[in-house]
Scaffold this motif. Sequence first.
Motif, PDB file in Angstrom:
ATOM      1  N   ASP A  81       5.956  10.490   5.320  1.00  0.00           N
ATOM      2  CA  ASP A  81       5.838  11.945   5.198  1.00  0.00           C
ATOM      3  C   ASP A  81       5.689  12.631   6.550  1.00  0.00           C
ATOM      4  OD1 ASP A  81       6.083  11.860   2.462  1.00  0.00           O
ATOM      5  OD2 ASP A  81       3.936  12.108   2.045  1.00  0.00           O
TER       6      ASP A  81
ATOM      7  N   LYS B 139       3.721   5.998   2.153  1.00  0.00           N
ATOM      8  CA  LYS B 139       4.191   7.367   1.962  1.00  0.00           C
ATOM      9  C   LYS B 139       3.662   8.285   3.062  1.00  0.00           C
ATOM     10  CE  LYS B 139       5.225  10.593  -1.744  1.00  0.00           C
ATOM     11  NZ  LYS B 139       5.122  11.806  -0.922  1.00  0.00           N
ATOM     12  N   ASP B 140       2.416   8.065   3.465  1.00  0.00           N
ATOM     13  CA  ASP B 140       1.862   8.865   4.564  1.00  0.00           C
ATOM     14  C   ASP B 140       2.648   8.643   5.855  1.00  0.00           C
ATOM     15  OD1 ASP B 140      -0.084   9.971   2.977  1.00  0.00           O
ATOM     16  OD2 ASP B 140      -1.679   8.618   3.616  1.00  0.00           O
TER      17      ASP B 140
ATOM     18  N   ASP C  32       0.865  -1.185   0.000  1.00  0.00           N
ATOM     19  CA  ASP C  32       0.000   0.000   0.000  1.00  0.00           C
ATOM     20  C   ASP C  32       0.900   1.233   0.000  1.00  0.00           C
ATOM     21  OD1 ASP C  32      -1.767   2.089   0.454  1.00  0.00           O
ATOM     22  OD2 ASP C  32      -2.996   0.952   1.881  1.00  0.00           O
ATOM     23  N   ARG C  33       1.306   1.646  -1.191  1.00  0.00           N
ATOM     24  CA  ARG C  33       2.293   2.726  -1.302  1.00  0.00           C
ATOM     25  C   ARG C  33       1.762   4.066  -0.776  1.00  0.00           C
ATOM     26  NH1 ARG C  33       3.369   2.905  -7.706  1.00  0.00           N
ATOM     27  NH2 ARG C  33       3.736   0.700  -7.300  1.00  0.00           N
ATOM     28  N   VAL C  34       0.462   4.291  -0.869  1.00  0.00           N
ATOM     29  CA  VAL C  34      -0.115   5.538  -0.354  1.00  0.00           C
ATOM     30  C   VAL C  34       0.004   5.575   1.164  1.00  0.00           C
ATOM     31  CG1 VAL C  34      -2.207   6.921  -0.153  1.00  0.00           C
ATOM     32  CG2 VAL C  34      -1.687   5.763  -2.310  1.00  0.00           C
ATOM     33  N   LEU C  35      -0.335   4.464   1.807  1.00  0.00           N
ATOM     34  CA  LEU C  35      -0.217   4.371   3.257  1.00  0.00           C
ATOM     35  C   LEU C  35       1.237   4.517   3.695  1.00  0.00           C
ATOM     36  CD1 LEU C  35      -1.467   3.674   6.061  1.00  0.00           C
ATOM     37  CD2 LEU C  35      -0.992   1.272   5.521  1.00  0.00           C
TER      38      LEU C  35
ATOM     39  N   TYR D 144       7.484   6.172  -7.508  1.00  0.00           N
ATOM     40  CA  TYR D 144       6.361   6.779  -6.797  1.00  0.00           C
ATOM     41  C   TYR D 144       6.817   7.344  -5.451  1.00  0.00           C
ATOM     42  CZ  TYR D 144       2.002   7.254  -4.195  1.00  0.00           C
ATOM     43  OH  TYR D 144       0.971   7.746  -3.438  1.00  0.00           O
ATOM     44  N   MET D 145       7.740   6.629  -4.791  1.00  0.00           N
ATOM     45  CA  MET D 145       8.210   7.050  -3.475  1.00  0.00           C
ATOM     46  C   MET D 145       9.256   8.160  -3.555  1.00  0.00           C
ATOM     47  SD  MET D 145       6.264   5.171  -1.666  1.00  0.00           S
ATOM     48  CE  MET D 145       6.875   5.697  -0.075  1.00  0.00           C
TER      49      MET D 145
END
Length: 294
Positions: free
Chosen positions: A59, A55-56, A50-53, A95-96
Motif C-alpha cells: 500500500d 498489504k502494508d 502475514d497478509r496484513v504486513l 484479501y489482497m
Amino acid sequence: MIKLGIAPIGWTNDDMPELGGDITFEQCISEMALAGYAGCEVGNKYPTHDRVLLKDYLDIRGLTICNQWFSYEFSTKPFEDVKDAFIKQADFLSYMGAKVIGGAECGNTIHGNYYMPLTNRKTATNKDWSALTKGLNELGKVAHDNFGMKLSYHHHMGTMVESMDEVDRLLNETDERYVSLNYDCGHFYFANEDPHAALKKFMSRTSHIHLKDVRNSVKERAYKDQLSFLKAVKLGVYTVPGDGDLDLKPIADTIHKSNYKGWVVVEAEQDPSIANPFEYAKKGYEYLTKELKF
C-alpha cells in the motif's frame, strides 16, 4: 480499465532461486513502483504468511497484487488436496484485492526440470485431460461463487497445455463461466505459434494478460541444442516488451479494440545479474506506455 503490472520473476526466480538470491523483497517492490507499475504478481520472497504486513508494504508503494501462480496437480495428487490448497490461495488473493487466480497443471510436466529438453514433453492422456478439465471447472466455480474471482489458466512451455490446439481443447472442454485464459504472447511464440492469431482467437475467454518479448537467437538455440525451458530462460530467451524480436504492436491493437478490462502484466524472467531488474522494468514500462499506448 487496463492496468499495468509486473511479475517479480525478473528480480527473483521461483524455479531457480539462485537467480536474484541476494535481492530483497523490499528492493523488488520498491523498484516495481519506481518503474511506474500499479500492481504485481507474487514471488517466493513475499511475506504471504502475514497478509496484513504484506498489504502494508504494498500500500505505501501504491501497488496491488493482481494474480498469483497456482500449481494444479490434478494428474498426480488427490483432488481434495488440490482443492484445499486452491481455496487457501484464493482466500489470500481475495484479501489482497486480486480478481484472478492463475497457474497451470504441473503434474508430470518438465518445465521446472533444468536438465530436461523441451522436446521431451510428455503427451497428455485422455485421462489427464479429463482430470484437468473437470478439476478446473470445479475449482473455477469455487473461485467464482465463494470469492468473486476468475480462474485464469496459464498455457506454458513444457506443460500439457502449450500449443494453440491444446488451449483450444482446454477452453472447449471447460465452462466459460468458470475457466478463462491467462494469455501469454511469449509462451505462444516460443511454442512456434502465432501469438497475435492466438489472441484474436481466444480474446473473448481471456481474463489476464502476460506480455513479454522473445529473443529469436535463444529460441532457435533452445530447439537446435535440445535445451530445457529453464536453461533457455537463463540464456535470455525472454525479455521485456520492446527489447526482443516479437512484434507486439498488433497484439496491443487487438487488446485496445476489445472490451478487455483487467491487467496487462510484464512477465519477463531473466538472470538479474545480467539484466538489471529495475532497468528492464523501466524499459518495459516505457515501451508499453509510449509505443503500445497502454
